[in-house]
Structures are given as C-alpha cells and as structure tokens.
Scaffold this motif. Structure first.
Motif, PDB file in Angstrom:
ATOM      1  N   UNK A 194      20.752  17.706 -11.591  1.00 40.02           N
ATOM      2  CA  UNK A 194      19.447  17.471 -12.220  1.00 40.02           C
ATOM      3  C   UNK A 194      19.180  16.009 -12.560  1.00 40.02           C
ATOM      4  N   UNK A 195      20.229  15.224 -12.716  1.00 43.62           N
ATOM      5  CA  UNK A 195      20.053  13.827 -13.127  1.00 43.62           C
ATOM      6  C   UNK A 195      19.631  12.914 -11.978  1.00 43.62           C
ATOM      7  N   UNK A 196      19.763  13.377 -10.739  1.00 38.51           N
ATOM      8  CA  UNK A 196      19.575  12.498  -9.589  1.00 38.51           C
ATOM      9  C   UNK A 196      18.117  12.148  -9.352  1.00 38.51           C
ATOM     10  N   UNK A 197      17.914  10.927  -8.861  1.00 44.93           N
ATOM     11  CA  UNK A 197      16.579  10.469  -8.468  1.00 44.93           C
ATOM     12  C   UNK A 197      16.685   9.935  -7.043  1.00 44.93           C
ATOM     13  N   UNK A 198      16.820  10.857  -6.107  1.00 43.34           N
ATOM     14  CA  UNK A 198      16.999  10.472  -4.711  1.00 43.34           C
ATOM     15  C   UNK A 198      15.773   9.746  -4.166  1.00 43.34           C
ATOM     16  N   UNK A 199      15.980   8.780  -3.278  1.00 37.92           N
ATOM     17  CA  UNK A 199      14.851   8.042  -2.662  1.00 37.92           C
ATOM     18  C   UNK A 199      14.174   8.895  -1.589  1.00 37.92           C
ATOM     19  N   UNK A 200      13.575   9.995  -2.002  1.00 32.24           N
ATOM     20  CA  UNK A 200      13.061  10.981  -1.048  1.00 32.24           C
ATOM     21  C   UNK A 200      11.961  10.428  -0.155  1.00 32.24           C
ATOM     22  N   UNK A 201      11.113   9.580  -0.712  1.00 32.36           N
ATOM     23  CA  UNK A 201      10.028   9.006   0.092  1.00 32.36           C
ATOM     24  C   UNK A 201      10.583   8.049   1.155  1.00 32.36           C
ATOM     25  N   UNK A 202      11.468   7.165   0.727  1.00 32.69           N
ATOM     26  CA  UNK A 202      12.049   6.205   1.671  1.00 32.69           C
ATOM     27  C   UNK A 202      12.896   6.917   2.724  1.00 32.69           C
ATOM     28  N   UNK A 203      13.574   7.977   2.310  1.00 30.65           N
ATOM     29  CA  UNK A 203      14.344   8.759   3.280  1.00 30.65           C
ATOM     30  C   UNK A 203      13.414   9.385   4.318  1.00 30.65           C
ATOM     31  N   UNK A 204      12.255   9.825   3.871  1.00 33.33           N
ATOM     32  CA  UNK A 204      11.288  10.429   4.793  1.00 33.33           C
ATOM     33  C   UNK A 204      10.755   9.395   5.777  1.00 33.33           C
ATOM     34  N   UNK A 205      10.527   8.170   5.292  1.00 36.41           N
ATOM     35  CA  UNK A 205      10.100   7.083   6.179  1.00 36.41           C
ATOM     36  C   UNK A 205      11.138   6.848   7.268  1.00 36.41           C
ATOM     37  N   UNK A 206      12.401   6.762   6.877  1.00 31.79           N
ATOM     38  CA  UNK A 206      13.473   6.512   7.846  1.00 31.79           C
ATOM     39  C   UNK A 206      13.577   7.650   8.858  1.00 31.79           C
ATOM     40  N   UNK A 207      13.414   8.855   8.384  1.00 29.88           N
ATOM     41  CA  UNK A 207      13.490  10.017   9.269  1.00 29.88           C
ATOM     42  C   UNK A 207      12.385   9.994  10.318  1.00 29.88           C
ATOM     43  N   UNK A 208      11.156   9.767   9.872  1.00 31.98           N
ATOM     44  CA  UNK A 208      10.020   9.719  10.802  1.00 31.98           C
ATOM     45  C   UNK A 208      10.107   8.500  11.719  1.00 31.98           C
ATOM     46  N   UNK A 209      10.542   7.377  11.170  1.00 36.81           N
ATOM     47  CA  UNK A 209      10.635   6.146  11.959  1.00 36.81           C
ATOM     48  C   UNK A 209      11.616   6.312  13.115  1.00 36.81           C
ATOM     49  N   UNK A 210      12.711   6.958  12.839  1.00 41.90           N
ATOM     50  CA  UNK A 210      13.700   7.167  13.891  1.00 41.90           C
ATOM     51  C   UNK A 210      13.102   7.958  15.052  1.00 41.90           C
ATOM     52  N   UNK A 211      12.246   8.927  14.719  1.00 43.83           N
ATOM     53  CA  UNK A 211      11.612   9.736  15.761  1.00 43.83           C
ATOM     54  C   UNK A 211      10.588   8.924  16.552  1.00 43.83           C
ATOM     55  N   UNK A 212       9.752   8.163  15.831  1.00 45.78           N
ATOM     56  CA  UNK A 212       8.733   7.356  16.506  1.00 45.78           C
ATOM     57  C   UNK A 212       9.384   6.325  17.424  1.00 45.78           C
ATOM     58  N   UNK A 213      10.453   5.695  16.960  1.00 46.35           N
ATOM     59  CA  UNK A 213      11.161   4.710  17.773  1.00 46.35           C
ATOM     60  C   UNK A 213      11.706   5.350  19.048  1.00 46.35           C
ATOM     61  N   UNK A 214      12.204   6.567  18.933  1.00 44.52           N
ATOM     62  CA  UNK A 214      12.796   7.242  20.097  1.00 44.52           C
ATOM     63  C   UNK A 214      11.765   7.556  21.169  1.00 44.52           C
ATOM     64  N   UNK A 215      10.509   7.707  20.800  1.00 53.72           N
ATOM     65  CA  UNK A 215       9.464   8.058  21.763  1.00 53.72           C
ATOM     66  C   UNK A 215       9.160   6.905  22.722  1.00 53.72           C
ATOM     67  N   UNK A 216       9.489   5.686  22.331  1.00 50.68           N
ATOM     68  CA  UNK A 216       9.276   4.536  23.215  1.00 50.68           C
ATOM     69  C   UNK A 216      10.101   4.667  24.494  1.00 50.68           C
ATOM     70  N   UNK A 217      11.335   5.091  24.344  1.00 52.17           N
ATOM     71  CA  UNK A 217      12.194   5.282  25.515  1.00 52.17           C
ATOM     72  C   UNK A 217      11.612   6.349  26.439  1.00 52.17           C
ATOM     73  N   UNK A 218      11.009   7.375  25.857  1.00 54.09           N
ATOM     74  CA  UNK A 218      10.392   8.438  26.652  1.00 54.09           C
ATOM     75  C   UNK A 218       9.269   7.869  27.522  1.00 54.09           C
ATOM     76  N   UNK A 219       8.421   7.050  26.914  1.00 56.22           N
ATOM     77  CA  UNK A 219       7.314   6.445  27.657  1.00 56.22           C
ATOM     78  C   UNK A 219       7.833   5.503  28.743  1.00 56.22           C
TER      79      UNK A 219
END
Length: 246
Positions: free
Chosen positions: A53-78
């Motif tokens: 209960x005490x934790x304050x995880x960087x959930x927003x920044x983690x979400x950015x990194x997660x989505x960014x990794x996917x967007x970056x991977x699509x460049x190789x596809x193109x």
C-alpha cells in the motif's frame, strides 16, 4: 497506389523519434523516482500497488515506455515492407500497413497525452537532490583541492596518494557502516592539505561544478523551445486537461 512505401517508413520514423524521446524522458523520471528526487502525478485515491500500500509506482512513465517500445518496433516493420516490394508495388503491403500506420499514430498520440499529464503535475524535491549532491560533492571536489594545494607548493604525487587513501577510507565507511561521508573531515585533519583548510567550504560549493549548464538551459529554451511554443500557442491553449485511468 504506386508511391514508394519508403514514405511509410519515413512517417513511422518520425513517430518513432517522438517515442524514443518520450521513452528516454520517462526512463529518467522512473530512475529519479527511485531516488525520491522527483514524483510523477499521484491521484488522491490512486493505488500504487495492490500488494504494498505504501508504494507510488511511476505508472504513467511506465506506460509511456511500454507504448514507446511498441511504436519504435513498427518502424522496422515499415522498413521491411518497403524493402520487399516488387517493382512498382505488390499487394503484400496492404494488410500490413493498415495496421502499422494507424497504430503508429495512435501510439504516438497516447504517448504525448500521457507525457503532457506527467509534466503538468510532476513534483521535484530539492532537499533530497541537495542531500545527494552534497554526499557526492566531496569526492568530485578532490581535483580542485589537489590543484589548489599543488599551486601552493605541494607535491602533486604525494597529495594525489593522500587523497586516494582518504577517499577510499571515506567510501569504505559509507558502504560498510552506512555512515556519512567524512572525506572533508579527513582532509581537514591532514596537514598536507593545510593550504585549503580555510577554504574547504568554499571549494565544495555546488555552483562551482555545473559549468555553463544554467546558461545553456536558458539559452536553449529561449532559442529553441519558446519559438515552437509561441508558434503553436493556439493548439496548446485548446488541448484541455488530460485525464488518465491509473
């Protein structure tokens, strides 16, 4: 229909560039949150962890990194789609690009929305930063201490060895005993460094070790950032508040 599919790659590359920069920033925020130097926005009733209960995880920044990794991977596809086309074009690109292009835009859009939310509510803790800086600064200041003592007539090799020994012992206390950094106290007691005994506090002024970084930051904002913000002021005014579910 016969435009080169390399244009798709160029579009995805631009969106990938946004994702890369956002990922880098979000990673740094996550690392700084681990050091308790900054915090991303945290809702009043937000749960950082269902188990702890005490934790304050960087959930927003983690979400950015997660989505960014996917967007970056699509460049190789193109890139692969363009590279494998036959003559003017073959139809094996169609199903692929109907996913790659829209998902690149949707991913980049989501990243920018989250980044806007993070930056608009980020909190910086100056006292924590100062404590960490002052803990490391005595070690950083040893070069200036050495130069000052040499300038006053000391033997560089002897002084270098003395600083090395004091630094190793001070670090040992910090690591083995969890104690405070006592490097300056050790130097203050060593007659080899009497040339700087009266000015030790001045030598460990953090402002002496940042170079032109304050001016460079101000110059960059004035020359690069402000013109872009001014040019797109209308868009920024209409963006509204970004609401996230975390």
């Amino acid at each position: 229909q016969t435009y080169t599919r390399k244009i798709d790659f160029m579009v995805c590359s631009a969106l990938s560039g946004i994702a890369q920069s956002a990922n880098k920033m979000a990673n740094d925020i996550r690392l700084l949150m681990n050091l308790r130097e900054v915090e991303e926005p945290f809702g009043k009733n937000q749960v950082g962890s269902s188990a702890m209960a005490y934790k304050r995880n960087p959930m927003r920044s983690e979400r950015v990194c997660s989505l960014a990794r996917y967007v970056i991977s699509l460049t190789a596809n193109a890139a692969h789609t363009h590279a494998t086309q036959w003559f003017e074009r073959t139809l094996d690109d169609s199903a692929n690009r109907r996913m790659t292009l829209p998902e690149s835009f949707l991913g980049a859009d989501a990243i920018l929305l989250i980044v806007t939310n993070v930056i608009s509510g980020i909190v910086v803790w100056p006292h924590v930063i100062n404590k960490r800086v002052m803990e490391a600064l005595p070690f950083m200041a040893t070069e200036n201490i050495l130069m000052a003592c040499v300038k006053a007539g000391g033997n560089r090799q002897d002084l270098h060895e003395a600083i090395r020994e004091h630094s190793m012992e001070a670090a040992k206390v910090m690591k083995e005993q969890g104690g405070e950094c006592d490097l300056l106290e050790r130097i203050a007691k060593d007659e080899s460094f009497k040339a700087v005994h009266s000015t030790l506090k001045d030598i460990v002024n953090p402002k002496l070790y940042v170079g032109r970084s304050p001016e460079q930051a101000a110059e960059f904002i004035e020359a690069e950032v402000s013109p872009v913000l001014k040019k797109h002021a209308g868009l920024l005014k209409d963006k509204g508040d970004v609401q996230l579910k975390v």
